[in-house]
Design a protein around this motif. Sequence first.
Motif, mmCIF file in Angstrom:
data_model
loop_
_atom_site.group_PDB
_atom_site.id
_atom_site.type_symbol
_atom_site.label_atom_id
_atom_site.label_comp_id
_atom_site.label_asym_id
_atom_site.label_seq_id
_atom_site.Cartn_x
_atom_site.Cartn_y
_atom_site.Cartn_z
ATOM 1 N N GLY A 40 0.806 -1.224 0.000
ATOM 2 C CA GLY A 40 0.000 0.000 0.000
ATOM 3 C C GLY A 40 0.834 1.266 0.000
ATOM 4 O O GLY A 40 0.301 2.358 0.202
ATOM 5 N N GLY A 41 2.134 1.118 -0.166
ATOM 6 C CA GLY A 41 2.977 2.310 -0.293
ATOM 7 C C GLY A 41 3.764 2.675 0.942
ATOM 8 O O GLY A 41 4.236 3.806 1.056
ATOM 9 N N VAL A 42 3.921 1.723 1.864
ATOM 10 C CA VAL A 42 4.662 2.048 3.094
ATOM 11 C C VAL A 42 6.111 1.556 3.056
ATOM 12 O O VAL A 42 6.765 1.434 4.083
ATOM 13 N N CYS A 43 6.605 1.295 1.857
ATOM 14 C CA CYS A 43 8.024 0.987 1.659
ATOM 15 C C CYS A 43 8.444 -0.316 2.339
ATOM 16 O O CYS A 43 9.503 -0.392 2.951
ATOM 17 N N SER A 44 7.588 -1.347 2.262
ATOM 18 C CA SER A 44 7.976 -2.592 2.924
ATOM 19 C C SER A 44 7.745 -3.837 2.081
ATOM 20 O O SER A 44 7.769 -4.948 2.626
ATOM 21 N N CYS A 45 7.515 -3.694 0.760
ATOM 22 C CA CYS A 45 7.282 -4.917 -0.024
ATOM 23 C C CYS A 45 8.134 -4.999 -1.298
ATOM 24 O O CYS A 45 8.389 -6.079 -1.792
ATOM 25 N N ALA A 46 8.537 -3.871 -1.824
ATOM 26 C CA ALA A 46 9.335 -3.785 -3.062
ATOM 27 C C ALA A 46 8.605 -4.328 -4.293
ATOM 28 O O ALA A 46 9.230 -4.590 -5.313
ATOM 29 N N THR A 47 7.281 -4.477 -4.224
ATOM 30 C CA THR A 47 6.532 -4.906 -5.410
ATOM 31 C C THR A 47 6.198 -3.708 -6.310
ATOM 32 O O THR A 47 5.369 -3.820 -7.208
ATOM 33 N N CYS A 48 6.833 -2.588 -6.046
ATOM 34 C CA CYS A 48 6.655 -1.402 -6.898
ATOM 35 C C CYS A 48 8.001 -0.968 -7.457
ATOM 36 O O CYS A 48 8.179 0.177 -7.846
ATOM 37 N N HIS A 49 8.939 -1.920 -7.522
ATOM 38 C CA HIS A 49 10.310 -1.641 -7.968
ATOM 39 C C HIS A 49 10.355 -1.226 -9.446
ATOM 40 O O HIS A 49 9.838 -1.921 -10.304
ATOM 41 N N VAL A 50 10.967 -0.088 -9.701
ATOM 42 C CA VAL A 50 11.217 0.354 -11.076
ATOM 43 C C VAL A 50 12.678 0.804 -11.190
ATOM 44 O O VAL A 50 13.319 1.093 -10.184
ATOM 45 N N GLN A 51 13.157 0.829 -12.426
ATOM 46 C CA GLN A 51 14.469 1.424 -12.669
ATOM 47 C C GLN A 51 14.271 2.635 -13.572
ATOM 48 O O GLN A 51 13.676 2.533 -14.647
ATOM 49 N N VAL A 52 14.733 3.765 -13.086
ATOM 50 C CA VAL A 52 14.564 5.028 -13.803
ATOM 51 C C VAL A 52 15.461 4.998 -15.034
ATOM 52 O O VAL A 52 16.629 4.612 -14.946
ATOM 53 N N ASP A 53 14.893 5.381 -16.186
ATOM 54 C CA ASP A 53 15.678 5.402 -17.407
ATOM 55 C C ASP A 53 16.880 6.335 -17.220
ATOM 56 O O ASP A 53 16.737 7.412 -16.653
ATOM 57 N N ALA A 54 18.036 5.894 -17.691
ATOM 58 C CA ALA A 54 19.236 6.718 -17.561
ATOM 59 C C ALA A 54 18.964 8.070 -18.224
ATOM 60 O O ALA A 54 18.370 8.140 -19.284
ATOM 61 N N GLY A 55 19.342 9.131 -17.586
ATOM 62 C CA GLY A 55 19.075 10.458 -18.135
ATOM 63 C C GLY A 55 17.836 11.095 -17.523
ATOM 64 O O GLY A 55 17.595 12.282 -17.727
ATOM 65 N N HIS A 56 17.060 10.316 -16.783
ATOM 66 C CA HIS A 56 15.858 10.865 -16.148
ATOM 67 C C HIS A 56 15.977 10.895 -14.627
ATOM 68 O O HIS A 56 15.011 11.220 -13.938
#
Length: 102
Positions: A40-56
């Motif tokens: 739910g967004g409390v920084c405890s599951c990592a199921t929202c992991h993304v990698q920011v495109d280089a340059g952004h």
Amino acid sequence: MAKITFITKDKEEITVEGTSGSVMELAVKNNVKGIDGDCGGVCSCATCHVQVDAGHTDKTGVASEIESDMLELDDDANEFSRLCCQLQVTEAMDGVVLNVVK
Ligand code: FES
């Protein structure tokens, strides 16, 4: 209003628009595959992991300490990794490209 593009593991490109809330919430609302947001967004599951495109990375800033600690547990994490529940949808995020990890 910010337009945010997700690139899924299947290389599908999904551009969504939002004005507020977290990037994770925006992704879940738009059914972006690979973003579950289980905690739910409390920084405890990592199921929202993304990698920011280089340059952004200037648009997203750097991970907080608690976020970095969480990412350290994920084998797929690299220097571009963020938990997108920790990214807020703001004008500054307009045009950002995020690669979905799972
Ligand atoms: S939604 Fe759980 S860490 Fe982001």
